[in-house]
Design a protein around this motif. Structure first.
Motif, PDB file in Angstrom:
ATOM      1  N   LEU A   1       0.796  -1.228   0.000  1.00 28.37           N
ATOM      2  CA  LEU A   1       0.000   0.000   0.000  1.00 28.37           C
ATOM      3  C   LEU A   1       0.831   1.281   0.000  1.00 28.37           C
ATOM      4  N   ASP A   2       1.997   1.229   0.597  1.00 28.79           N
ATOM      5  CA  ASP A   2       2.820   2.421   0.790  1.00 28.79           C
ATOM      6  C   ASP A   2       3.534   2.805  -0.511  1.00 28.79           C
ATOM      7  N   ARG A   3       3.108   3.907  -1.119  1.00 26.03           N
ATOM      8  CA  ARG A   3       3.679   4.338  -2.401  1.00 26.03           C
ATOM      9  C   ARG A   3       5.171   4.638  -2.306  1.00 26.03           C
ATOM     10  N   ASP A   4       5.613   5.260  -1.234  1.00 26.46           N
ATOM     11  CA  ASP A   4       7.038   5.586  -1.085  1.00 26.46           C
ATOM     12  C   ASP A   4       7.882   4.314  -0.946  1.00 26.46           C
ATOM     13  N   GLU A   5       7.373   3.351  -0.195  1.00 23.60           N
ATOM     14  CA  GLU A   5       8.100   2.082  -0.016  1.00 23.60           C
ATOM     15  C   GLU A   5       8.159   1.296  -1.320  1.00 23.60           C
ATOM     16  N   THR A   6       7.117   1.429  -2.158  1.00 18.19           N
ATOM     17  CA  THR A   6       7.081   0.708  -3.435  1.00 18.19           C
ATOM     18  C   THR A   6       8.317   1.002  -4.268  1.00 18.19           C
ATOM     19  N   LEU A   7       8.789   2.234  -4.220  1.00 19.69           N
ATOM     20  CA  LEU A   7       9.962   2.616  -4.998  1.00 19.69           C
ATOM     21  C   LEU A   7      11.238   1.941  -4.485  1.00 19.69           C
ATOM     22  N   LYS A   8      11.208   1.443  -3.264  1.00 17.50           N
ATOM     23  CA  LYS A   8      12.383   0.792  -2.672  1.00 17.50           C
ATOM     24  C   LYS A   8      12.454  -0.697  -3.006  1.00 17.50           C
ATOM     25  N   TRP A   9      11.315  -1.349  -3.220  1.00 22.77           N
ATOM     26  CA  TRP A   9      11.349  -2.787  -3.489  1.00 22.77           C
ATOM     27  C   TRP A   9      11.012  -3.163  -4.931  1.00 22.77           C
ATOM     28  N   SER A  10      10.611  -2.188  -5.733  1.00 24.13           N
ATOM     29  CA  SER A  10      10.256  -2.490  -7.123  1.00 24.13           C
ATOM     30  C   SER A  10      11.142  -1.695  -8.081  1.00 24.13           C
ATOM     31  N   PRO A  11      11.133  -2.063  -9.368  1.00 26.18           N
ATOM     32  CA  PRO A  11      11.908  -1.296 -10.343  1.00 26.18           C
ATOM     33  C   PRO A  11      11.225  -0.006 -10.798  1.00 26.18           C
ATOM     34  N   MET A  12      10.107   0.358 -10.178  1.00 26.44           N
ATOM     35  CA  MET A  12       9.414   1.590 -10.559  1.00 26.44           C
ATOM     36  C   MET A  12      10.208   2.818 -10.110  1.00 26.44           C
ATOM     37  N   THR A  13      10.110   3.880 -10.914  1.00 26.17           N
ATOM     38  CA  THR A  13      10.783   5.130 -10.562  1.00 26.17           C
ATOM     39  C   THR A  13       9.787   6.185 -10.087  1.00 26.17           C
ATOM     40  N   VAL A  14       8.514   5.973 -10.380  1.00 25.26           N
ATOM     41  CA  VAL A  14       7.448   6.872  -9.930  1.00 25.26           C
ATOM     42  C   VAL A  14       6.265   6.029  -9.477  1.00 25.26           C
ATOM     43  N   CYS A  15       5.700   6.386  -8.341  1.00 26.56           N
ATOM     44  CA  CYS A  15       4.462   5.785  -7.845  1.00 26.56           C
ATOM     45  C   CYS A  15       3.770   6.883  -7.044  1.00 26.56           C
ATOM     46  N   GLU A  16       2.759   7.485  -7.677  1.00 26.66           N
ATOM     47  CA  GLU A  16       2.106   8.629  -7.043  1.00 26.66           C
ATOM     48  C   GLU A  16       0.601   8.575  -7.278  1.00 26.66           C
ATOM     49  N   VAL A  17      -0.133   9.302  -6.462  1.00 26.78           N
ATOM     50  CA  VAL A  17      -1.582   9.364  -6.636  1.00 26.78           C
ATOM     51  C   VAL A  17      -1.891  10.201  -7.864  1.00 26.78           C
ATOM     52  N   HIS A  18      -2.605   9.612  -8.797  1.00 23.64           N
ATOM     53  CA  HIS A  18      -3.061  10.327  -9.991  1.00 23.64           C
ATOM     54  C   HIS A  18      -4.462  10.880  -9.753  1.00 23.64           C
ATOM     55  N   LYS A  19      -5.292  10.091  -9.059  1.00 22.63           N
ATOM     56  CA  LYS A  19      -6.661  10.498  -8.724  1.00 22.63           C
ATOM     57  C   LYS A  19      -7.013   9.878  -7.374  1.00 22.63           C
ATOM     58  N   PRO A  20      -7.375  10.706  -6.397  1.00 23.80           N
ATOM     59  CA  PRO A  20      -7.705  10.167  -5.070  1.00 23.80           C
ATOM     60  C   PRO A  20      -8.936   9.262  -5.110  1.00 23.80           C
ATOM     61  N   ALA A  21      -9.047   8.419  -4.106  1.00 22.70           N
ATOM     62  CA  ALA A  21     -10.227   7.556  -3.966  1.00 22.70           C
ATOM     63  C   ALA A  21     -11.466   8.429  -3.772  1.00 22.70           C
ATOM     64  N   PRO A  22     -12.629   7.944  -4.202  1.00 27.96           N
ATOM     65  CA  PRO A  22     -13.859   8.732  -4.062  1.00 27.96           C
ATOM     66  C   PRO A  22     -14.163   9.165  -2.626  1.00 27.96           C
ATOM     67  N   ASP A  23     -13.781   8.323  -1.645  1.00 32.73           N
ATOM     68  CA  ASP A  23     -14.064   8.682  -0.247  1.00 32.73           C
ATOM     69  C   ASP A  23     -13.011   9.618   0.340  1.00 32.73           C
ATOM     70  N   GLY A  24     -11.965   9.917  -0.449  1.00 36.02           N
ATOM     71  CA  GLY A  24     -10.933  10.840   0.011  1.00 36.02           C
ATOM     72  C   GLY A  24      -9.901  10.220   0.932  1.00 36.02           C
ATOM     73  N   VAL A  25     -10.071   8.954   1.298  1.00 38.89           N
ATOM     74  CA  VAL A  25      -9.127   8.279   2.191  1.00 38.89           C
ATOM     75  C   VAL A  25      -7.936   7.783   1.368  1.00 38.89           C
ATOM     76  N   PRO A  26      -6.713   8.148   1.756  1.00 43.08           N
ATOM     77  CA  PRO A  26      -5.537   7.680   1.017  1.00 43.08           C
ATOM     78  C   PRO A  26      -5.433   6.154   1.049  1.00 43.08           C
ATOM     79  N   ASP A  27      -4.883   5.591  -0.010  1.00 44.10           N
ATOM     80  CA  ASP A  27      -4.633   4.148  -0.096  1.00 44.10           C
ATOM     81  C   ASP A  27      -5.901   3.325   0.091  1.00 44.10           C
ATOM     82  N   SER A  28      -6.988   3.748  -0.546  1.00 38.74           N
ATOM     83  CA  SER A  28      -8.232   2.991  -0.430  1.00 38.74           C
ATOM     84  C   SER A  28      -8.811   2.684  -1.808  1.00 38.74           C
ATOM     85  N   VAL A  29      -9.825   1.841  -1.830  1.00 37.86           N
ATOM     86  CA  VAL A  29     -10.447   1.407  -3.079  1.00 37.86           C
ATOM     87  C   VAL A  29     -10.893   2.617  -3.897  1.00 37.86           C
ATOM     88  N   GLY A  30     -10.547   2.592  -5.177  1.00 33.54           N
ATOM     89  CA  GLY A  30     -10.893   3.678  -6.085  1.00 33.54           C
ATOM     90  C   GLY A  30      -9.734   4.612  -6.385  1.00 33.54           C
TER      91      GLY A  30
END
Length: 159
Positions: free
Chosen positions: A38-67
């Motif tokens: 779930l942690d976008r910042d940690e994703t960059l440490k264990w994967s080959p991705m160079t960017v992992c950021e929120v493009h569009k927030p979830a409809p309920d406004g809660v970070p790291d949630s469905v949608g």
């Protein structure tokens, strides 16, 4: 010339889904592995991705949630993952747009091991967007998903 295969468009036949499954095991708990997924910042440490950021927030406004839609960059490829099912410590499901695939759906299943660790089953299914490219994208996705699973397992074990 390449043709876009959207279901029955080209030949009146469905383009078969390609299915990929890889796995890895870590000494970290399933809760820790899930947290790292779930942690976008940690994703960059264990994967080959160079960017992992929120493009569009979830409809309920809660970070790291469905949608929530995440923009992710790996090399020259940019994809947009939408979180579609989240079961803490057990399952992480997402869809993807932006890659040359249709109906992409990825699932990460987390299963506790007898010694307190976690078995990671990472699978995906998609239809190739262009005729004749399914085998190529399946091979690339298998390689990338295995990198993700292995990287996540190794990083989680150190956390």
């Amino acid at each position: 010339m390449w043709y876009v295969c959207t279901y029955h468009y080209l030949y009146g036949v469905d383009v078969a889904f390609k299915k990929i499954a890889v796995s890895a095991t870590t000494t970290a708990s399933c809760d820790e592995v899930y947290r790292l997924l779930l942690d976008r910042d940690e994703t960059l440490k264990w994967s080959p991705m160079t960017v992992c950021e929120v493009h569009k927030p979830a409809p309920d406004g809660v970070p790291d949630s469905v949608g929530e839609v995440r923009r992710q960059v790996m090399g020259r490829n940019t994809g947009y993952d939408t979180l579609v099912e989240l079961v803490p410590g057990k399952r992480y499901v997402y869809t993807n747009e932006g890659l040359p695939m249709l109906d992409y759906r990825g699932t990460v299943e987390l299963t506790p091991t007898d010694d307190g660790g976690c078995h990671i089953d990472w699978s995906s299914r998609f239809r190739p967007k262009y005729v004749g490219t399914g085998w190529l994208f399946a091979a690339g996705m298998r390689r990338n998903l295995q990198k993700f699973a292995d990287g996540l397992a190794a990083y989680a074990a150190k956390s």
